[in-house]
Design an enzyme around this catalytic site. Sequence first.
Site, PDB file in Angstrom:
ATOM      1  CG  ASP A 202      -1.891   1.164   1.251  1.00  0.00           C
ATOM      2  OD1 ASP A 202      -1.656   2.142   0.529  1.00  0.00           O
ATOM      3  OD2 ASP A 202      -2.888   1.101   1.995  1.00  0.00           O
ATOM      4  CG  HIS A 203       0.892   4.437  -3.002  1.00  0.00           C
ATOM      5  ND1 HIS A 203      -0.322   3.977  -3.454  1.00  0.00           N
ATOM      6  CD2 HIS A 203       0.780   5.780  -2.915  1.00  0.00           C
ATOM      7  CE1 HIS A 203      -1.137   4.997  -3.633  1.00  0.00           C
ATOM      8  NE2 HIS A 203      -0.501   6.101  -3.313  1.00  0.00           N
ATOM      9  CG  HIS A 265      -4.750   4.560   0.351  1.00  0.00           C
ATOM     10  ND1 HIS A 265      -3.762   3.629   0.117  1.00  0.00           N
ATOM     11  CD2 HIS A 265      -5.079   5.053  -0.867  1.00  0.00           C
ATOM     12  CE1 HIS A 265      -3.522   3.557  -1.170  1.00  0.00           C
ATOM     13  NE2 HIS A 265      -4.304   4.405  -1.789  1.00  0.00           N
TER      14      HIS A 265
END
Length: 516
Positions: A202-203, A265
């Site tokens: 998950d960037h 996120h």
Amino acid sequence: MPQRSVVEAQNPFREGLRIKESLEPCVMVIFGATGDLTHRKLLPALYNLALEHPLPAGFSVVAFARRPYTDETFRQQALDSINQYSRQKPVNPQVWESFAAGLHYLQSDFHNPTGYEQLNELLNKLDQERGTSGNRIFYLSTPPSQYPEIIQNLGAAGLNRNRKGWTRIIIEKPFGHDVASAHELNRQVGKVFKEEQIYRIDHYLGKETVQNILVFRLANGIFEPVWNRRYIDHVQITVAENLGLEGRGGYYEESGAIRDMIQNHMLQLMTLVAMEPPIAFDANSVRDEKVKVLHALQPLTGRDVLTNTIRAQYGPGWVGGREVPGYLQENGVSPTSMTETYVAIKTFIDNWRWAGVPFYLRTGKHLPKRVSEVAIQFKQAPLMIFKNSDAQGQVEPNVLTLRIQPDEGISLKFGAKVPGTDMQIRAVNMDFFYGSSFVREQPEAYERLLLDCMHGDSTLFTRRDEVEAAWVFVQGILDEWKSAPRETMHTYESGTWGPQAADEFIWREGRRWRRP
């Protein structure tokens, strides 16, 4: 180790910073390497790592995709992508020459067993020629529908294990479409790879401010004592986008804002804000505490969903001086779509630290600006001793804001006396900006995460139970929305901060949304 610049050397904030210990040589195999993610993010990130010297000698990339490219074709496209998207320009010729020598292309369909046999031969050849020692990372940069097939073929070809070195696999989000599909994907990848080999990326977790949430809380003795229900009134987590669909109507119709942002996120951000201090700063200790937060989330089911969530679609309007269509007029969107582009959620964490403290999460497209932040609002002082002065009614609550993007930093709002003979109080901000304090361009999120995977550090990656626990919370909302009437889908004008219903949603409890 590279020489530090004069500016860096003279900056006291950078004293003591060190690059991680040297890496073992490895090969990264990118499935779907001709796609947008590879060219916008992965290749520029790897080049920047090579430029700043953390990458080991002999590091190599194998692009595995369907298009009829050669090594030279792929290298030229990689150079074009780096020239366009790298944070460090222009390209350094010496670094590029060395980096490009490790780029290779293998044409194959993902379902073709022969392609995986050829991949095995190429990897063994690179072990001999470039000294990569049998260390492999497989990166799935493909549509999620391709994941099971690629994983199964890697296992069938024996590429999931290597007696000479280590093997890891990075899987991009979305990790599943609902609870059932996430569980099934975990089962499928778990049959082929061990959990310690699996890196679900998950960037957002690679962004500097996200990583600094725990440092801010746990490395500073003045904040953790007030990080609880006794002092905090509520928490707002905002992820706002000024963009619309950008040609992704088909994808977004299947996803919507809750799957695209909340399930991954934003719930990840919430766990970092709310978790208990881990017993050690290692991957499993940190993720153990994050999972506890997800399990403690008060479930939203049935009528509670309609009371504690707002969903909406953007209508026509103006964003950034440009007239934009409404969601139902976008290409690839059904004129009767019930897909949300805006979500606001109120939830509670049922544990000792946070009992009774509401967490508000909101995200949307075609909002006035692009911003991500966590705002912690503290309770008012217990006694207003200025009640006989002009200050009465002017004192605003303290707010601590962690800015994730843009202008990453931390801001604290507090009351101060205005100069003069009257007792007037005005809210002022104390700001910290990462860029100006460390006088250094921040690495992109993918740079940090790719480097961590090479080190075998999974702290910033999500674990199987994290993914499934987040889906359990979201699933209750999705199930109720399926049967909710059309009038529960609100609309908002593009370029505004969301529907009127979202303001009423928080006003009814005497609170208001923070304007970033």
